[in-house]
Design an enzyme around this catalytic site. Sequence first.
Site, PDB file in Angstrom:
ATOM      1  CD  GLN A 107      18.176  30.763  60.706  1.00  0.00           C
ATOM      2  OE1 GLN A 107      18.037  31.280  59.603  1.00  0.00           O
ATOM      3  NE2 GLN A 107      17.205  30.758  61.631  1.00  0.00           N
ATOM      4  CG  HIS A 109      20.202  30.540  55.180  1.00  0.00           C
ATOM      5  ND1 HIS A 109      18.960  30.171  55.654  1.00  0.00           N
ATOM      6  CD2 HIS A 109      20.530  31.672  55.849  1.00  0.00           C
ATOM      7  CE1 HIS A 109      18.553  31.054  56.550  1.00  0.00           C
ATOM      8  NE2 HIS A 109      19.489  31.967  56.690  1.00  0.00           N
ATOM      9  CD  GLU A 134      20.307  35.283  56.269  1.00  0.00           C
ATOM     10  OE1 GLU A 134      19.237  35.094  55.661  1.00  0.00           O
ATOM     11  OE2 GLU A 134      20.501  34.893  57.416  1.00  0.00           O
ATOM     12  CG  HIS A 291      22.981  32.989  60.845  1.00  0.00           C
ATOM     13  ND1 HIS A 291      23.223  32.173  59.769  1.00  0.00           N
ATOM     14  CD2 HIS A 291      21.715  33.459  60.667  1.00  0.00           C
ATOM     15  CE1 HIS A 291      22.165  32.152  58.980  1.00  0.00           C
ATOM     16  NE2 HIS A 291      21.226  32.920  59.509  1.00  0.00           N
ATOM     17  NE  ARG A 310      13.605  26.980  61.151  1.00  0.00           N
ATOM     18  CZ  ARG A 310      12.972  26.700  60.014  1.00  0.00           C
ATOM     19  NH1 ARG A 310      12.956  25.458  59.563  1.00  0.00           N
ATOM     20  NH2 ARG A 310      12.366  27.652  59.338  1.00  0.00           N
TER      21      ARG A 310
END
Length: 461
Positions: A107, A109, A134, A291, A310
């Site tokens: 995935q 973001h 993140e 990642h 995804r």
Amino acid sequence: MQVPLLRLQCGVNSYDWGRVGPESAAAKYAAATAPSDFTIEADKPYAELWMGTHPSLPSKDVETQRTLLDMVQDNLALMSPEVSERYGGKLPFLFKVLSIRKALSIQAHPNKKLAEALHARDPRNYPDDNHKPEMTIAITPFEGLCGFRPLAEIVHFLKAVAPLRYLIGVQTATDFENAVRGFENTEDPEQTKKNKVALRTLFTSLMQSASENIEQAARELVAAAQSSPETFASLVNAPDTNPTNAAELASIIIRLNEQFPNDIGLFVFFFLNFVRLEPGEAMFLKADDIHAYISGDIIECMASSDNVVRAGFTPKFKDVDTLTEMLTYSYAPIDEQKLQPTDYPYTVLNAAAYSSASDSLLYDPPIEEFSVVKTSLRRTGAKATFDPLTGPSILICTGGTGKISVGHKTEEVKEGYVFFVGANAECIIENTGTGSDEENVFTTFKAFCDLTGKEDMANGH
């Protein structure tokens, strides 16, 4: 005036990849402050504990059962007027504990601009309009995939892993090798740009593979991993580029195939850095970084968003086109993805803390929404006093027992307890445990937003 210390009740998600029953740290921590009807089911997976104001799983004040979101919007001083105004009255970060039994999806973001476009176009699959950089900090040993490998490693695997070359196509693989040959480690901006274009073409070709071709290639790949693990993904005359952990790579491929048979992720594996983190080690993922997490218990902190694009290791919605278009195609060794903590300068340790080698470590990614401090108090009576911050914090205890004090309010702290600490409040934590030094460690992680010195990081840049 209300003392800005709230004990929180936090919800836990039961995604299929979570650790099962009491093996899950997320479940154990949730159970520490759970509603009376919550019990850990022995055969149920528990994946993520959420701490924050995100509407998908909002935290509540234990005492009043009001949501944290209601409370910070009713009293702007809890987050500070500046933070409240900047982030629309919501906590700027989402703090989590993840307990990973099997691989999460491959995935990325989206950045802020793409998140807004995806949310407008498809709000069901992209529920937020915010970006989601993140940070991951290991609680237990962790395995994952993070960012594209150095190009020389990708070139090696194209030559050494026949099913990978077959799946991508011999001509496409050869074109990539020719495009980057001699420039794998270049620092020239123009050539780096060309390398990224070549990597994008190669990776997109892989991701667009037909399912029947993936199935055939996966069977051949797993057969090779099972039959000759010691020389897996290796070439006879390439000692400099052969993996030093061939048998380990083979075992991971076999394990991933058991979890997701014949999945495209088995081949994405050869494009991404494989990383192990020991407890306390961390990595930071920018928006648009590819990642996948494989196993372990981790602390995760991110900008407040639940957007995920995804493309593998998942039964959920796959958006291959968006993923291949959005990635930056930056490539680097895994050490460049890791985030090194530093001593946190705004904690005062007492004598018992100093003499027992207690510490407060700061994990400070290059964005404005959050930082995290891990504090380990290694003796009974060891105490850490945190200077007031200009923004809000959330603290979770991951081991030991202690107490937390803000103003005249003191609360006991046990493993799994979670607290919200308001802006501009001095916070003191103390180890109240018993036992020998090795067993008696009071460990907390505190996520916070403090815009001081970060005003220029608009939108995470």
